[in-house]
Every structure is written in C-alpha cells, then in structure tokens.
Design a protein around this motif. Sequence first.
Motif, short mmCIF file in Angstrom:
data_model
loop_
_atom_site.label_atom_id
_atom_site.label_comp_id
_atom_site.label_asym_id
_atom_site.label_seq_id
_atom_site.Cartn_x
_atom_site.Cartn_y
_atom_site.Cartn_z
N ARG A 19 0.80 -1.23 0.00
CA ARG A 19 0.00 0.00 0.00
C ARG A 19 0.84 1.28 0.00
O ARG A 19 0.29 2.38 -0.05
N VAL A 20 2.17 1.17 0.03
CA VAL A 20 3.01 2.37 0.07
C VAL A 20 2.96 3.10 -1.27
O VAL A 20 3.39 2.56 -2.29
N VAL A 21 2.42 4.31 -1.23
CA VAL A 21 2.35 5.15 -2.43
C VAL A 21 2.72 6.60 -2.14
O VAL A 21 2.95 7.37 -3.06
N ASP A 28 2.59 4.58 7.73
CA ASP A 28 1.80 3.42 8.16
C ASP A 28 2.64 2.14 8.07
O ASP A 28 2.64 1.31 8.98
N PHE A 29 3.38 1.99 6.97
CA PHE A 29 4.27 0.85 6.78
C PHE A 29 5.32 0.80 7.89
O PHE A 29 5.58 -0.26 8.47
N LEU A 30 5.92 1.96 8.22
CA LEU A 30 6.92 1.99 9.29
C LEU A 30 6.34 1.53 10.62
O LEU A 30 7.00 0.80 11.37
N ASN A 31 5.11 1.92 10.91
CA ASN A 31 4.46 1.49 12.14
C ASN A 31 4.25 -0.02 12.17
O ASN A 31 4.47 -0.68 13.19
N VAL A 32 3.84 -0.59 11.06
CA VAL A 32 3.64 -2.04 10.99
C VAL A 32 4.98 -2.76 11.08
O VAL A 32 5.11 -3.78 11.76
N PRO A 78 9.46 6.75 -5.21
CA PRO A 78 10.56 6.69 -4.24
C PRO A 78 10.12 6.23 -2.85
O PRO A 78 10.92 5.62 -2.13
N TRP A 79 8.88 6.49 -2.44
CA TRP A 79 8.40 6.01 -1.13
C TRP A 79 8.40 4.49 -1.11
O TRP A 79 8.82 3.86 -0.15
N ARG A 80 7.96 3.88 -2.20
CA ARG A 80 7.92 2.42 -2.28
C ARG A 80 9.34 1.85 -2.33
O ARG A 80 9.63 0.82 -1.72
N ARG A 81 10.22 2.52 -3.06
CA ARG A 81 11.61 2.04 -3.15
C ARG A 81 12.25 1.99 -1.75
O ARG A 81 12.89 1.01 -1.39
N VAL A 82 12.05 3.04 -0.96
CA VAL A 82 12.62 3.07 0.38
C VAL A 82 11.97 1.99 1.25
O VAL A 82 12.65 1.31 2.03
#
Length: 93
Positions: A19-21, A28-32, A78-82
Amino acid sequence: MSDKPEGQNPSDLRGALERVVDERSFIDFLNVLASDWFEAPSLSGWESGSIGAFLDAAARWAEASENGLRFYDVPSNPWRRVADMLIAGKEYE
C-alpha cells in the motif's frame, strides 16, 4: 509508556508494503514494520539482530538492487523504493 506501537497488525506487513504510495502510507508501513519487530524478531523473519545490522543489510540490498534484480523491478515511486529497502533490511542476510 511502551515502545511498542499500538494498533498494528504485524501479519499485515506485506499488505502495508503493497500500500506504500506516499508519505502517509509509508509512515503506516513503518508502524507495521516496528510492530513486527516488537512482536518477536526471531520468530517473524528478522535476520538482523541490531539496528546496525538492519541498516547494513538494507544498504547492501539497495546497492545490489539499484538496477533491479531477476525478481525485482525498481519502482518509480521513491516512497515504495525506500519501503522495499527497509523490508529487505529485515530479510536480507
């Protein structure tokens, strides 16, 4: 006060990655990802036992995948790449 993020479902790590866009979905991804670590790092696939090892693995994978890999195409976002680099830090030896 606990260091463990509340309200996250560690089993949803791959879903959160998908879901990272943008910045909000990356957070949200970092929290999970953090919740996944706090649940049981040795049981949830964490190859890295320290922040240094985690960052080293993420950096080595990022360098190795800079131009893509056999089963990995570098995303244009770039958000998804990171996010991909960070998930690799968890799994890359």
